[in-house]
Design a protein around this motif. Sequence first.
Motif, mmCIF file in Angstrom:
data_model
loop_
_atom_site.group_PDB
_atom_site.id
_atom_site.type_symbol
_atom_site.label_atom_id
_atom_site.label_comp_id
_atom_site.label_asym_id
_atom_site.label_seq_id
_atom_site.Cartn_x
_atom_site.Cartn_y
_atom_site.Cartn_z
ATOM 1 N N THR A 88 6.635 8.938 -5.006
ATOM 2 C CA THR A 88 6.509 9.314 -6.376
ATOM 3 C C THR A 88 5.816 10.624 -6.911
ATOM 4 N N SER A 89 5.213 11.403 -5.934
ATOM 5 C CA SER A 89 4.969 12.713 -6.262
ATOM 6 C C SER A 89 5.892 13.768 -5.913
ATOM 7 N N ARG A 90 6.802 13.323 -5.095
ATOM 8 C CA ARG A 90 8.002 14.352 -4.597
ATOM 9 C C ARG A 90 9.359 14.154 -5.391
ATOM 10 N N ARG A 91 9.388 13.101 -6.068
ATOM 11 C CA ARG A 91 10.747 12.880 -6.961
ATOM 12 C C ARG A 91 10.756 13.555 -8.225
ATOM 13 N N CYS A 92 11.665 14.206 -8.775
ATOM 14 C CA CYS A 92 11.847 14.792 -10.034
ATOM 15 C C CYS A 92 12.249 13.627 -10.910
ATOM 16 N N PRO A 93 11.632 13.356 -12.025
ATOM 17 C CA PRO A 93 12.016 12.509 -12.902
ATOM 18 C C PRO A 93 13.064 12.629 -13.867
ATOM 19 N N ARG A 94 13.468 13.888 -13.813
ATOM 20 C CA ARG A 94 14.708 14.398 -14.809
ATOM 21 C C ARG A 94 16.012 14.280 -14.069
ATOM 22 N N CYS A 95 15.993 14.712 -12.897
ATOM 23 C CA CYS A 95 17.389 14.736 -11.941
ATOM 24 C C CYS A 95 17.274 13.792 -10.736
ATOM 25 N N ASN A 108 6.902 8.950 -12.963
ATOM 26 C CA ASN A 108 7.551 8.225 -11.936
ATOM 27 C C ASN A 108 7.315 6.774 -11.700
ATOM 28 N N ILE A 109 5.953 6.702 -12.013
ATOM 29 C CA ILE A 109 5.440 5.220 -11.590
ATOM 30 C C ILE A 109 5.814 4.491 -13.115
ATOM 31 N N ARG A 110 5.667 5.159 -13.998
ATOM 32 C CA ARG A 110 6.264 4.556 -15.392
ATOM 33 C C ARG A 110 7.651 4.115 -15.330
ATOM 34 N N ASP A 111 8.552 5.041 -14.766
ATOM 35 C CA ASP A 111 9.912 4.625 -14.503
ATOM 36 C C ASP A 111 10.009 3.547 -13.734
ATOM 37 N N ARG A 112 9.437 3.532 -12.560
ATOM 38 C CA ARG A 112 9.650 2.328 -11.810
ATOM 39 C C ARG A 112 8.986 0.883 -12.171
ATOM 40 N N ALA A 113 7.858 1.159 -13.100
ATOM 41 C CA ALA A 113 7.360 -0.155 -13.441
ATOM 42 C C ALA A 113 8.378 -0.521 -14.679
ATOM 43 N N ARG A 114 9.161 0.317 -15.505
ATOM 44 C CA ARG A 114 10.155 -0.336 -16.340
ATOM 45 C C ARG A 114 11.138 -1.038 -15.420
ATOM 46 N N MET A 115 11.588 -0.351 -14.619
ATOM 47 C CA MET A 115 12.953 -1.081 -13.785
ATOM 48 C C MET A 115 12.223 -2.333 -12.913
ATOM 49 N N THR A 116 11.262 -2.126 -12.658
ATOM 50 C CA THR A 116 10.647 -3.514 -11.866
ATOM 51 C C THR A 116 10.257 -4.794 -12.864
ATOM 52 N N ILE A 141 1.053 0.594 -11.781
ATOM 53 C CA ILE A 141 0.147 1.387 -10.864
ATOM 54 C C ILE A 141 0.663 1.141 -9.409
ATOM 55 N N GLU A 142 0.320 1.860 -8.585
ATOM 56 C CA GLU A 142 0.851 1.926 -7.151
ATOM 57 C C GLU A 142 0.127 1.108 -6.370
ATOM 58 N N ASP A 143 0.852 0.420 -5.266
ATOM 59 C CA ASP A 143 0.475 -0.388 -4.238
ATOM 60 C C ASP A 143 -0.011 0.584 -3.082
ATOM 61 N N LEU A 144 -1.429 0.698 -3.007
ATOM 62 C CA LEU A 144 -2.060 1.703 -2.135
ATOM 63 C C LEU A 144 -2.580 1.159 -1.037
ATOM 64 N N ALA A 145 -2.238 -0.286 -0.638
ATOM 65 C CA ALA A 145 -2.802 -0.990 0.486
ATOM 66 C C ALA A 145 -2.376 -0.214 1.566
ATOM 67 N N GLY A 146 -3.267 0.165 2.479
ATOM 68 C CA GLY A 146 -2.990 1.091 3.684
ATOM 69 C C GLY A 146 -2.855 2.137 3.745
ATOM 70 N N VAL A 147 -3.253 2.785 2.709
ATOM 71 C CA VAL A 147 -3.105 4.343 2.574
ATOM 72 C C VAL A 147 -3.769 4.989 3.412
ATOM 73 N N ARG A 148 -5.117 4.579 3.921
ATOM 74 C CA ARG A 148 -5.923 5.367 4.683
ATOM 75 C C ARG A 148 -5.325 5.408 6.097
ATOM 76 N N ASP A 149 -4.374 4.393 6.727
ATOM 77 C CA ASP A 149 -3.807 4.397 7.837
ATOM 78 C C ASP A 149 -2.599 5.151 7.844
ATOM 79 N N ARG A 150 -2.011 5.252 6.788
ATOM 80 C CA ARG A 150 -0.542 6.405 6.689
ATOM 81 C C ARG A 150 -1.061 7.503 6.583
ATOM 82 N N VAL A 151 -2.248 8.138 5.926
ATOM 83 C CA VAL A 151 -2.332 9.565 5.651
ATOM 84 C C VAL A 151 -3.044 9.979 6.923
#
Length: 401
Positions: free
Chosen positions: A324-331, A363-371, A273-283
Amino acid sequence: MVKQVVQVKLLPTPEQAAALAATLRAVNDAANWASQTAFAYGVPREYALRQHTYTELRDRGLGSQVAQLVIKKACHAYAPIAGLIKTGRLQGNRAAKATSKPVVFRADAAQAFDDRCLSWDHDACTVSIWTVAGRMRGIRFTGHPDHLKILAAHRRGESDLVFRDGTWYLYATVDIADAEANTDPIDFVGVDMGIVNIATTSDGDNHCGAGLRRYRRRMAKVRAELQAKATKSAKKKLKARSRREARAVNDINHRISKQLVSVAERTGRGIGIEDLAGVRDRVRLPAAQRGELNSWSFHQLQTYIAYKAKRAGVPVVVIDPRNTSRRCPRCGHTAKANRPNQASFACRRCGLAGPADQVAAINIRDRARMTWAAVNQPIVADTLQPAADTSDKPPASAGGS
């Protein structure tokens, strides 16, 4: 150990209900007096306040243990204010206003009872509780069968007596042992959270938020009409509708989190899952969309996923949500242009296209794997380099020729 709260509904007779109501009035009146004493003497700590209040509370007709609980209740009411001021979340005029007068309790505010004041008979589904009219025995209670089983097996500590909307409840704390943690998940399920789609998984499962958004818009319209009236009846309805909306959101988040954890447990995977703390201040959003952002209950959903996963032994990995919503998981190409609109993803480099939320979940799944791999990678000693042979060397203390 997972700590939860189980709610059961009391079914008192008219005589028992009258005794419970009189008890709440008496203990909250005593708590108000204890709060005023704490404010006047500047003694918000429990031991110090007991020296000023215990005898008077006993003279008011409270039992010894109930008097201790009332003192604790008054002290605990001041702790959040001090904590908010200490962390800087309560400042200036608001802090001055909060500390300018003693804390006041409603006449029907909830009251905690420990095992000396309240006992449970799970076989007969009854409780015995201290009241100002004496010990009330045989008060029936009911609840969901699964909740009652958990209550009988794992109840610990105090229980709160609550009167809400004409109905009596008991909130009991239970401590449930964690399941054996899965320390070697075969993979992860990425979960992307949003407003349009409440949760989308890397497997392609989508929990759409259209129904909830329609419900909230309808409730917002009704709320605005009631606020415009500003009558006593309108305020009462506003309060009831607020609780109804909160229950609806709570139920949806429980269902989604239960399904996500169930899938991960069944397939031997973890959850990312994503760390969404402070998302309301960033958006930054237009005024018309800020209401939806402020009512977005992502934290509640993540909390439910975390405790259900812990109870099921499913590992949860929290990752950095950037791009995570702008990165291509293939390339791996990352660009704002990859997201032409809210619903779609189209990589400008390799042409990969699909639903934007599912791509983000991958992308979240891939980052979770690496983490997970980085954090749980075993440290292996370097055994390839042979140890130096010092058998023919003179001892360090020997002198040279």
